[in-house]
Write a protein that holds these residues in place. Structure first.
Motif, PDB file in Angstrom:
ATOM      1  N   ALA A  86      -2.772 -15.028 -41.964  1.00 39.44           N
ATOM      2  CA  ALA A  86      -3.764 -16.212 -41.769  1.00 39.44           C
ATOM      3  C   ALA A  86      -3.213 -17.052 -40.664  1.00 39.44           C
ATOM      4  O   ALA A  86      -3.789 -17.700 -39.870  1.00 39.44           O
ATOM      5  CB  ALA A  86      -3.946 -16.759 -43.144  1.00 39.44           C
ATOM      6  N   GLU A  92      -6.802 -16.740 -45.010  1.00 42.87           N
ATOM      7  CA  GLU A  92      -6.537 -16.221 -46.095  1.00 42.87           C
ATOM      8  C   GLU A  92      -7.397 -15.510 -47.110  1.00 42.87           C
ATOM      9  O   GLU A  92      -7.010 -14.414 -47.604  1.00 42.87           O
ATOM     10  CB  GLU A  92      -5.463 -17.251 -46.927  1.00 42.87           C
ATOM     11  CG  GLU A  92      -4.113 -16.470 -47.564  1.00 42.87           C
ATOM     12  CD  GLU A  92      -3.278 -17.593 -47.941  1.00 42.87           C
ATOM     13  OE1 GLU A  92      -2.362 -17.195 -48.774  1.00 42.87           O
ATOM     14  OE2 GLU A  92      -3.369 -18.806 -47.669  1.00 42.87           O
ATOM     15  N   GLN A  93      -8.449 -16.133 -47.472  1.00 45.38           N
ATOM     16  CA  GLN A  93      -9.543 -15.862 -48.341  1.00 45.38           C
ATOM     17  C   GLN A  93      -9.902 -14.526 -47.807  1.00 45.38           C
ATOM     18  O   GLN A  93     -10.382 -13.655 -48.668  1.00 45.38           O
ATOM     19  CB  GLN A  93     -10.314 -16.965 -48.471  1.00 45.38           C
ATOM     20  CG  GLN A  93     -10.068 -18.162 -49.403  1.00 45.38           C
ATOM     21  CD  GLN A  93     -11.032 -19.125 -49.347  1.00 45.38           C
ATOM     22  OE1 GLN A  93     -12.117 -18.904 -49.139  1.00 45.38           O
ATOM     23  NE2 GLN A  93     -10.543 -20.253 -50.020  1.00 45.38           N
ATOM     24  N   ASN A 111       1.177  -9.178 -45.541  1.00 41.46           N
ATOM     25  CA  ASN A 111       1.351 -10.438 -46.090  1.00 41.46           C
ATOM     26  C   ASN A 111       0.209 -11.287 -45.684  1.00 41.46           C
ATOM     27  O   ASN A 111       0.081 -11.729 -44.329  1.00 41.46           O
ATOM     28  CB  ASN A 111       2.601 -10.819 -45.476  1.00 41.46           C
ATOM     29  CG  ASN A 111       2.826 -12.277 -45.717  1.00 41.46           C
ATOM     30  OD1 ASN A 111       2.325 -13.342 -46.020  1.00 41.46           O
ATOM     31  ND2 ASN A 111       4.450 -12.782 -45.994  1.00 41.46           N
ATOM     32  N   VAL A 112      -0.841 -11.771 -46.462  1.00 43.31           N
ATOM     33  CA  VAL A 112      -2.040 -12.317 -46.090  1.00 43.31           C
ATOM     34  C   VAL A 112      -1.780 -14.010 -45.507  1.00 43.31           C
ATOM     35  O   VAL A 112      -2.465 -14.423 -44.471  1.00 43.31           O
ATOM     36  CB  VAL A 112      -3.036 -12.439 -47.032  1.00 43.31           C
ATOM     37  CG1 VAL A 112      -3.790 -11.113 -47.236  1.00 43.31           C
ATOM     38  CG2 VAL A 112      -2.560 -13.061 -48.307  1.00 43.31           C
ATOM     39  N   ARG A 113      -0.689 -14.575 -46.074  1.00 40.39           N
ATOM     40  CA  ARG A 113      -0.437 -15.839 -45.639  1.00 40.39           C
ATOM     41  C   ARG A 113       0.184 -15.834 -44.200  1.00 40.39           C
ATOM     42  O   ARG A 113      -0.302 -16.688 -43.472  1.00 40.39           O
ATOM     43  CB  ARG A 113       0.627 -16.274 -46.541  1.00 40.39           C
ATOM     44  CG  ARG A 113       1.115 -17.995 -46.144  1.00 40.39           C
ATOM     45  CD  ARG A 113       0.159 -18.708 -46.455  1.00 40.39           C
ATOM     46  NE  ARG A 113       0.432 -20.163 -46.085  1.00 40.39           N
ATOM     47  CZ  ARG A 113      -0.282 -21.293 -45.846  1.00 40.39           C
ATOM     48  NH1 ARG A 113      -1.517 -20.979 -45.976  1.00 40.39           N
ATOM     49  NH2 ARG A 113       0.196 -22.428 -45.420  1.00 40.39           N
ATOM     50  N   VAL A 152      -6.312 -22.205 -42.195  1.00 37.19           N
ATOM     51  CA  VAL A 152      -5.436 -20.907 -42.805  1.00 37.19           C
ATOM     52  C   VAL A 152      -5.918 -20.751 -44.108  1.00 37.19           C
ATOM     53  O   VAL A 152      -6.020 -19.357 -44.589  1.00 37.19           O
ATOM     54  CB  VAL A 152      -4.062 -21.401 -42.687  1.00 37.19           C
ATOM     55  CG1 VAL A 152      -2.998 -20.519 -43.544  1.00 37.19           C
ATOM     56  CG2 VAL A 152      -3.619 -21.739 -41.215  1.00 37.19           C
TER      57      VAL A 152
END
Length: 192
Positions: free
Chosen positions: A158, A136-137, A153-155, A132
């Motif tokens: 991911a 996310e990166q 929302n990248v989190r 994850v």
């Protein structure tokens, strides 16, 4: 004088990983491990410990191999989204090459022991967190490159990618139509 060990430890771990991957932890007997490695029980116990310790070593061995796959895709000179796509395509290629349709060893471990064994659960959670984090990166880099919206929302995205990856690998065990697998990967990535 103790007898010297005359086998390749890494090769033995690779053999038992394939066995655990095919049969699972509970269905693998000590005799299966003896047969797969060609070692006697005392050599296995003296070198690796018990079946459980071998299973843990197998999980770590598989994780290391998977990490190499991730890094190969994620550190090519591709755009962030292209590298995620490349990673999913490499997973898809390995699924297609697996004539036994074993699925992902880690996904299989999750379904077999993820709830019942705290230690194995910890290894699997650490793997999830690492994956994850890498997704996310890449997604943050994709935002910075203008490939995805800044308000995404990248989190959560991911986590979506990780969940999709796990689902793809489990579902692939049951699917024989390769075109459906290709379409699934494209759909996963379209939803970003």
């Amino acid at each position: 004088m103790p007898k010297s060990v005359s086998f390749d430890r890494a090769q033995v771990i690779d053999q038992v990983t394939k066995l655990f991957w095919r049969k699972g932890f509970h269905a693998t007997s000590m005799q299966d491990l003896v047969d797969a490695t060609g070692l006697n029980r005392s050599s296995i116990y003296n070198t690796f410990g018990d079946k459980y310790q071998l299973f843990e070593a197998s999980i770590r061995h598989y994780q290391n191999g998977q990490s190499e796959t991730v890094l190969q895709s994620f550190y090519k000179s591709l755009s962030p989204l292209e590298s995620i796509h490349d990673f999913f395509l490499s997973i898809l290629a390995s699924i297609k090459e697996d004539k036994e349709r074993r699925g992902c060893f880690l996904s299989n471990c999750t379904t077999e022991l993820g709830k019942s064994d705290v230690n194995i659960q910890g290894l699997l959670i650490a793997n999830k967190d690492a994956m994850v984090g890498l997704f996310e990166q890449k997604l943050v880099a994709a935002q910075n490159a203008g490939e995805i919206a800044l308000d995404k929302n990248v989190r959560l995205s991911a986590l979506y990618l990780f969940t999709s990856l796990q689902g793809l690998q489990v579902t692939a065990i049951l699917m024989s139509d390769q075109r459906d697998l290709d379409a699934l990967v494209e759909r996963i990535l379209e939803n970003l």
